[in-house]
Design a protein around this motif. Structure first.
Motif, mmCIF file in Angstrom:
data_model
loop_
_atom_site.group_PDB
_atom_site.id
_atom_site.type_symbol
_atom_site.label_atom_id
_atom_site.label_comp_id
_atom_site.label_asym_id
_atom_site.label_seq_id
_atom_site.Cartn_x
_atom_site.Cartn_y
_atom_site.Cartn_z
ATOM 1 N N VAL A 1 -7.421 -7.380 5.154
ATOM 2 C CA VAL A 1 -7.571 -8.338 4.064
ATOM 3 C C VAL A 1 -6.726 -9.603 4.188
ATOM 4 O O VAL A 1 -7.152 -10.674 3.792
ATOM 5 C CB VAL A 1 -7.311 -7.615 2.721
ATOM 6 C CG1 VAL A 1 -5.871 -7.160 2.607
ATOM 7 C CG2 VAL A 1 -7.718 -8.450 1.545
ATOM 8 N N PHE B 1 -10.569 -13.797 0.702
ATOM 9 C CA PHE B 1 -10.286 -13.054 1.936
ATOM 10 C C PHE B 1 -11.535 -12.780 2.779
ATOM 11 O O PHE B 1 -11.436 -12.107 3.803
ATOM 12 C CB PHE B 1 -9.648 -11.694 1.597
ATOM 13 C CG PHE B 1 -8.369 -11.806 0.828
ATOM 14 C CD1 PHE B 1 -7.346 -12.611 1.286
ATOM 15 C CD2 PHE B 1 -8.184 -11.084 -0.333
ATOM 16 C CE1 PHE B 1 -6.164 -12.715 0.587
ATOM 17 C CE2 PHE B 1 -6.998 -11.177 -1.038
ATOM 18 C CZ PHE B 1 -5.988 -11.992 -0.577
ATOM 19 N N HIS C 1 -4.937 -0.682 6.766
ATOM 20 C CA HIS C 1 -5.399 -1.476 5.613
ATOM 21 C C HIS C 1 -4.831 -2.903 5.678
ATOM 22 O O HIS C 1 -4.173 -3.359 4.750
ATOM 23 C CB HIS C 1 -4.999 -0.792 4.299
ATOM 24 C CG HIS C 1 -5.837 -1.238 3.128
ATOM 25 N ND1 HIS C 1 -6.149 -0.414 2.082
ATOM 26 C CD2 HIS C 1 -6.424 -2.425 2.829
ATOM 27 C CE1 HIS C 1 -6.885 -1.071 1.188
ATOM 28 N NE2 HIS C 1 -7.066 -2.296 1.628
ATOM 29 N N THR D 1 -4.519 -9.138 -7.423
ATOM 30 C CA THR D 1 -4.360 -9.798 -6.126
ATOM 31 C C THR D 1 -5.335 -9.209 -5.115
ATOM 32 O O THR D 1 -5.334 -9.607 -3.957
ATOM 33 C CB THR D 1 -2.925 -9.613 -5.593
ATOM 34 O OG1 THR D 1 -2.678 -8.215 -5.452
ATOM 35 C CG2 THR D 1 -1.908 -10.224 -6.518
ATOM 36 N N SER D 2 -6.149 -8.255 -5.538
ATOM 37 C CA SER D 2 -7.078 -7.592 -4.617
ATOM 38 C C SER D 2 -8.494 -8.120 -4.813
ATOM 39 O O SER D 2 -8.825 -8.671 -5.866
ATOM 40 C CB SER D 2 -7.060 -6.080 -4.860
ATOM 41 O OG SER D 2 -7.468 -5.804 -6.177
ATOM 42 N N VAL D 3 -9.324 -7.895 -3.792
ATOM 43 C CA VAL D 3 -10.750 -8.168 -3.932
ATOM 44 C C VAL D 3 -11.372 -6.985 -4.684
ATOM 45 O O VAL D 3 -12.066 -7.149 -5.678
ATOM 46 C CB VAL D 3 -11.430 -8.283 -2.547
ATOM 47 C CG1 VAL D 3 -12.901 -8.637 -2.709
ATOM 48 C CG2 VAL D 3 -10.721 -9.311 -1.685
ATOM 49 N N GLY D 4 -11.061 -5.770 -4.199
ATOM 50 C CA GLY D 4 -11.573 -4.552 -4.819
ATOM 51 C C GLY D 4 -10.973 -4.369 -6.210
ATOM 52 O O GLY D 4 -9.822 -4.737 -6.457
ATOM 53 N N TYR E 1 0.803 -1.215 0.000
ATOM 54 C CA TYR E 1 0.000 0.000 0.000
ATOM 55 C C TYR E 1 0.838 1.267 0.000
ATOM 56 O O TYR E 1 0.596 2.168 -0.757
ATOM 57 C CB TYR E 1 -0.974 -0.017 1.182
ATOM 58 C CG TYR E 1 -1.919 -1.160 1.027
ATOM 59 C CD1 TYR E 1 -2.910 -1.121 0.053
ATOM 60 C CD2 TYR E 1 -1.789 -2.307 1.788
ATOM 61 C CE1 TYR E 1 -3.758 -2.184 -0.140
ATOM 62 C CE2 TYR E 1 -2.648 -3.385 1.595
ATOM 63 C CZ TYR E 1 -3.620 -3.307 0.632
ATOM 64 O OH TYR E 1 -4.456 -4.358 0.429
ATOM 65 N N ARG F 1 -13.429 0.652 1.279
ATOM 66 C CA ARG F 1 -12.409 1.566 0.752
ATOM 67 C C ARG F 1 -12.642 2.923 1.417
ATOM 68 O O ARG F 1 -13.789 3.321 1.665
ATOM 69 C CB ARG F 1 -12.537 1.726 -0.765
ATOM 70 C CG ARG F 1 -11.988 0.567 -1.577
ATOM 71 C CD ARG F 1 -10.460 0.516 -1.577
ATOM 72 N NE ARG F 1 -9.921 -0.549 -2.403
ATOM 73 C CZ ARG F 1 -9.666 -1.796 -1.996
ATOM 74 N NH1 ARG F 1 -9.902 -2.152 -0.757
ATOM 75 N NH2 ARG F 1 -9.163 -2.692 -2.821
#
Ligand SMILES: O=CC(=O)O
Length: 398
Positions: free
Chosen positions: A365, A182, A362, A156-159, A33, A315
């Motif tokens: 996750v 996750f 953050h 690699t993110s959900v969002g 991040y 977010r």
């Protein structure tokens, strides 16, 4: 539902990676991040190459290194289609060397080059067939314009707020995210934040550590979670996992979502303001989209009321942060548990002094356990794409 997994991944032993994973996770937030912002500023300017930067993946883990160990591999590397990585993704370190030796694809790390990004992409464009992105690595129409051969964006993110989904749809580019891998981790964390804010876990911890118990006496008691009315904003996999946990605390659940969910018996509120007016705590679990940007504003927070608590694991920009800070300062709401922020890693300074606010960087996750699943999912998606098979976690209907 059971997730399908490619055969080649089924046999791999995960246990020996766990120690390495733990070490990596300590660095995870900084690596994923924080550099996302750093890199946006740094953006491939010659002379400011990231090669010397501390964020670079260790050379022995890069695809180039792993593939360059034999002549055969070197040739395979040249011929195989490329998966572009624009910004460092530490989880790649976890993907076994053995897997990189596959001829199906190789990673191409744009951040390893001293060329300006535009030039780098134009040079490699013909061989780039897929992109591997992460929460902090935007995939814009400008980038896709330079890469007409790309058929898949896997993240690699959900969002997926960092991916221009309209452009992907327009071009027929498939998109795959981290799916529901996750959900349990994020839901655990959301409930943890809620309990922390209500029962003052972190705040009373600080009280003891500062030696105030002995000098100032008992700490004010917190409020009970059991029986509270919880409003969930966004009832996807994560929202449902939060709801399931909170049912065990005898909370009553209601929700707001784009649409009423069939087969879900929790009361549905079409307006988030109405939901807020009818609950004691709001848990934000939805995606960041044009529609949800700043959806939680002063009006919603006022409806939540002076005893109301807000938790955000979605977010940062779903909440109008300025208005939330004002509401907290003026006692318009009782407290907040926040894992995400509008301009990470910047957190509004006013929040630091509030002991009714719990802050985390953050990290809702990830856990090492699901990080290993992510590895398998991402590699499985790439493998499926390059073998012309259905993706394991396809997003969207195109
Ligand atoms: O926040 C992280 C994610 O979307 O995976």
């Amino acid at each position: 539902m059971k997730r399908r997994m490619p055969k080649c991944l089924k046999s791999r032993k995960h246990s020996k990676d766990v120690f390495e994973t733990h070490k990596l996770l300590c660095l995870l937030h900084d690596l994923v991040y924080y550099p996302a912002r750093l890199l946006q500023e740094d953006s491939h300017q010659p002379g400011r190459s990231l090669q010397q930067s501390m964020w670079r993946l260790p050379a022995e883990h890069s695809a180039h290194h792993l593939m360059a160990n034999s002549t055969d591999c070197h040739k395979a590397q040249q011929d195989s289609p490329k998966v572009l990585i624009l910004k460092p993704i530490p989880f790649i370190i976890l993907v076994g060397e053995q897997y990189f030796a596959s001829n199906k694809f190789t990673f191409l790390e744009a951040y390893d080059s001293s060329l300006p990004l535009h030039q780098f992409l134009s040079t490699h464009s013909p061989s780039i067939k897929a992109i591997l992105s992460s929460a902090g690595a935007p995939i814009t129409a400008d980038i896709l314009n330079l890469l007409p051969g790309v058929g898949l964006v896997v993240t690699t993110s959900v969002g997926l707020n960092q991916v221009d989904l309209l452009e992907c749809r327009r071009r027929g580019i498939k998109v795959a995210n981290a799916g529901s891998i996750f959900s349990d981790d994020v839901a655990d964390f959301a409930v943890g934040l809620l309990i922390d804010v209500l029962r003052k876990v972190s705040a009373s911890d600080g009280y003891v550590r500062k030696g105030l118990w002995a000098t100032k006496g008992d700490y004010p008691l917190g409020s009970k979670l059991g029986g509270k009315r919880i409003g969930i904003v966004g009832l996807g996999n994560i929202g449902l996992a939060v709801a399931k946990r909170l049912e065990a605390f005898r909370c009553s659940i209601s929700y707001n979502s784009r649409k009423r969910k069939p087969h879900v018996s929790y009361p549905f509120y079409e307006s988030v303001c109405e939901l807020a007016a009818n609950c004691d705590a709001l848990v934000i679990c939805c995606e960041l989209t044009d529609q949800t940007h700043h959806m939680i504003n002063k009006e919603v927070l006022s409806a939540l009321g002076k005893k109301g608590v807000i938790v955000n694991i979605g977010r940062g920009a779903i909440i109008n942060e300025k208005e939330m800070v004002q509401c907290l300062m003026q006692g318009e709401i009782a407290g907040a548990g926040l894992d995400v922020f509008e301009n990470e890693p910047d957190v509004p300074l006013e929040l630091f002094a509030m002991d009714n606010v719990v802050l985390s960087p953050h990290i809702a996750v990830f856990t090492p356990e699901s990080f290993l699943d992510l590895r398998d999912l991402v590699v499985g998606n790439l493998e499926a794409f390059f073998s012309d098979k259905p993706l394991l976690s396809k997003y969207g209907d195109w």
